[in-house]
Design a protein around this motif. Structure first.
Motif, PDB file in Angstrom:
ATOM      1  N   VAL A  36       0.834  -1.214   0.000  1.00 34.93           N
ATOM      2  CA  VAL A  36       0.000   0.000   0.000  1.00 34.93           C
ATOM      3  C   VAL A  36       0.858   1.250   0.000  1.00 34.93           C
ATOM      4  O   VAL A  36       0.362   2.352  -0.268  1.00 34.93           O
ATOM      5  N   ASN A  38       3.318   1.726  -2.007  1.00 36.07           N
ATOM      6  CA  ASN A  38       3.853   1.908  -3.352  1.00 36.07           C
ATOM      7  C   ASN A  38       2.687   1.932  -4.345  1.00 36.07           C
ATOM      8  O   ASN A  38       2.554   1.046  -5.193  1.00 36.07           O
ATOM      9  N   PRO A  39       1.808   2.931  -4.251  1.00 41.38           N
ATOM     10  CA  PRO A  39       0.590   2.952  -5.068  1.00 41.38           C
ATOM     11  C   PRO A  39       0.884   3.097  -6.555  1.00 41.38           C
ATOM     12  O   PRO A  39       1.739   3.886  -6.954  1.00 41.38           O
ATOM     13  N   SER A  40       0.145   2.338  -7.367  1.00 41.72           N
ATOM     14  CA  SER A  40       0.290   2.408  -8.822  1.00 41.72           C
ATOM     15  C   SER A  40      -1.052   2.624  -9.503  1.00 41.72           C
ATOM     16  O   SER A  40      -1.162   2.429 -10.714  1.00 41.72           O
ATOM     17  N   ASP A  43      -6.860   5.074  -7.235  1.00 41.57           N
ATOM     18  CA  ASP A  43      -7.560   4.853  -5.967  1.00 41.57           C
ATOM     19  C   ASP A  43      -6.584   4.558  -4.831  1.00 41.57           C
ATOM     20  O   ASP A  43      -6.766   5.021  -3.706  1.00 41.57           O
ATOM     21  N   ALA A  44      -5.533   3.793  -5.123  1.00 44.63           N
ATOM     22  CA  ALA A  44      -4.516   3.517  -4.104  1.00 44.63           C
ATOM     23  C   ALA A  44      -3.791   4.798  -3.708  1.00 44.63           C
ATOM     24  O   ALA A  44      -3.437   4.988  -2.534  1.00 44.63           O
ATOM     25  N   GLN A  45      -3.567   5.695  -4.672  1.00 40.98           N
ATOM     26  CA  GLN A  45      -2.896   6.966  -4.368  1.00 40.98           C
ATOM     27  C   GLN A  45      -3.759   7.829  -3.450  1.00 40.98           C
ATOM     28  O   GLN A  45      -3.255   8.469  -2.525  1.00 40.98           O
ATOM     29  N   PHE A  48      -3.489   6.427  -0.039  1.00 38.69           N
ATOM     30  CA  PHE A  48      -2.164   6.702   0.511  1.00 38.69           C
ATOM     31  C   PHE A  48      -2.071   8.146   0.999  1.00 38.69           C
ATOM     32  O   PHE A  48      -1.533   8.426   2.078  1.00 38.69           O
ATOM     33  N   ALA A 176      -1.772  -2.324  -4.256  1.00 41.16           N
ATOM     34  CA  ALA A 176      -1.101  -1.297  -5.052  1.00 41.16           C
ATOM     35  C   ALA A 176      -2.060  -0.532  -5.951  1.00 41.16           C
ATOM     36  O   ALA A 176      -1.685   0.507  -6.506  1.00 41.16           O
ATOM     37  N   LEU A 177      -3.309  -1.019  -6.100  1.00 45.39           N
ATOM     38  CA  LEU A 177      -4.246  -0.391  -7.026  1.00 45.39           C
ATOM     39  C   LEU A 177      -5.474   0.206  -6.353  1.00 45.39           C
ATOM     40  O   LEU A 177      -6.124   1.093  -6.924  1.00 45.39           O
ATOM     41  N   GLY A 178      -5.862  -0.264  -5.183  1.00 43.00           N
ATOM     42  CA  GLY A 178      -7.067   0.273  -4.555  1.00 43.00           C
ATOM     43  C   GLY A 178      -7.364  -0.391  -3.231  1.00 43.00           C
ATOM     44  O   GLY A 178      -6.568  -1.178  -2.713  1.00 43.00           O
ATOM     45  N   TYR A 201       0.767  -6.748 -10.427  1.00 45.55           N
ATOM     46  CA  TYR A 201       0.559  -6.496  -9.010  1.00 45.55           C
ATOM     47  C   TYR A 201      -0.159  -7.689  -8.390  1.00 45.55           C
ATOM     48  O   TYR A 201      -1.026  -8.296  -9.009  1.00 45.55           O
TER      49      TYR A 201
END
Length: 337
Positions: A36, A38-40, A43-45, A48, A176-178, A201
């Protein structure tokens, strides 16, 4: 007898060591495709960023409480006036938490909207089984392309995920995505993801669901839109014909052992729906829901030791197969691309 040397570690040293150890462990969590930190994805960003703001708020609150504690115990360790004490109680115990938590709530609630919104992009239906993932890509004409234990998404486009479960509650999560979403038998839940970087991921079931819960992972592959469209077109095709004598023999073993009663291989008489669709299993990133690779030895290992590799799985171990039959079957499955 010489002098005895002793080493005493004071409370300050112990606390310092604990903090340094925690920092080192936290820094290790920043790497990897299941982090979590290292968001890519969009939604993960957002999650974060929210976590960082909440951490800063918690730190400020801790510093304030610590400063008050030092003040009343060290700087001014005397009896307070009633007015000052009541002011601290009302201000620090009521007004400050209401303002702080209210601000965080106002900031965070809108962030929850995007992953839940309906979108005009592609929909993918994901059903959590015990202990694997059934994945159906819904095409514009309403038909579906079925895969298993792997999710592929176009970069820069939001994809809607329609989530369901069979028998018990699961939870879908690609850190990493949500965020996470529960998967409840008989009830559809919705989540959408917008990957922003090409890569692979790791996803995981985040709700304890039985003996092989920890062995229920999946790969999420974020691809450029053109590459994704080409992959989906290929995925919709029937299975490739076996190439070579060994793979042809493997197809015969597959039919003889009744594998088609549980598995589908499109373009063949195998139309089973109990287990994962194997039409293009050789082109996937993993086998057994993230626990093995997809080389011939991995297929042979899985077929012969299924119940050992994944406790309480529905598929029996085919350890009665001869070495030649096992290798032939592995060659056939590995060639399904």
């Amino acid at each position: 007898m010489g002098p005895v040397l002793t080493c005493r570690t004071g409370p300050v040293a112990v606390r310092t060591l604990a903090v340094l150890t925690g920092v080192l462990l936290l820094s290790a969590c920043n790497e990897g495709r299941q982090s979590v930190l290292n968001p890519s994805g969009r939604d993960a960003q957002l999650l974060f960023d929210l976590a960082k703001i909440m951490f800063v708020g918690a730190l400020l609150l801790w510093l304030l409480v610590g400063a008050l504690f030092v003040y009343v115990t060290r700087v001014n360790p005397y009896e307070m006036s009633r007015r000052l004490a009541e002011g601290l109680i009302v201000g620090g115990g009521v007004l400050f938490p209401v303002v702080l938590l209210g601000g965080l709530l106002v900031y965070s609630l809108p962030l929850m909207q995007a992953p839940r919104d309906a979108d005009s992009g592609m929909r993918v239906h994901i059903t959590a089984e015990q202990w694997w993932w059934r994945v159906d890509y819904e095409l514009p004409d309403g038909s579906r392309v079925t895969s298993a234990n792997e999710l592929r998404l176009p970069v820069g486009r939001r994809t809607g995920l329609v989530l369901n479960a069979h028998k018990v509650i699961h939870a879908f999560w690609v850190p990493a995505l949500g965020g996470k979403a529960d998967m409840i038998p008989g009830r559809e839940t919705y989540l959408s993801l917008l990957p922003e970087a090409v890569g692979t991921y790791r996803g995981q079931c985040a709700e304890f669901c039985g003996a092989s819960h920890a062995l229920m992972a999946f790969e999420t592959v974020a691809m450029q839109p053109d590459a994704f469209n080409a992959w989906l077109t290929a995925e919709a095709q029937d299975a490739a014909l076996p190439q070579g004598e060994q793979a042809t023999r493997g197809a015969q073993v597959f039919a003889r052992e009744g594998c088609g009663s549980c598995h589908t291989v499109r373009g063949t008489p195998a139309v089973g729906r109990v287990g994962p669709d194997l039409t293009h299993v050789g082109s996937r990133k993993s086998l057994g829901a993230g626990i093995l690779g997809v080389e011939a030895p991995d297929f042979a290992n899985w077929i012969a030791h299924t119940e050992t590799l994944k406790p309480e799985v529905a598929m029996p171990s085919y350890d009665h197969l001869s070495r030649d039959d096992l290798q032939a079957l592995a060659a056939y499955l590995g060639g399904l691309r």
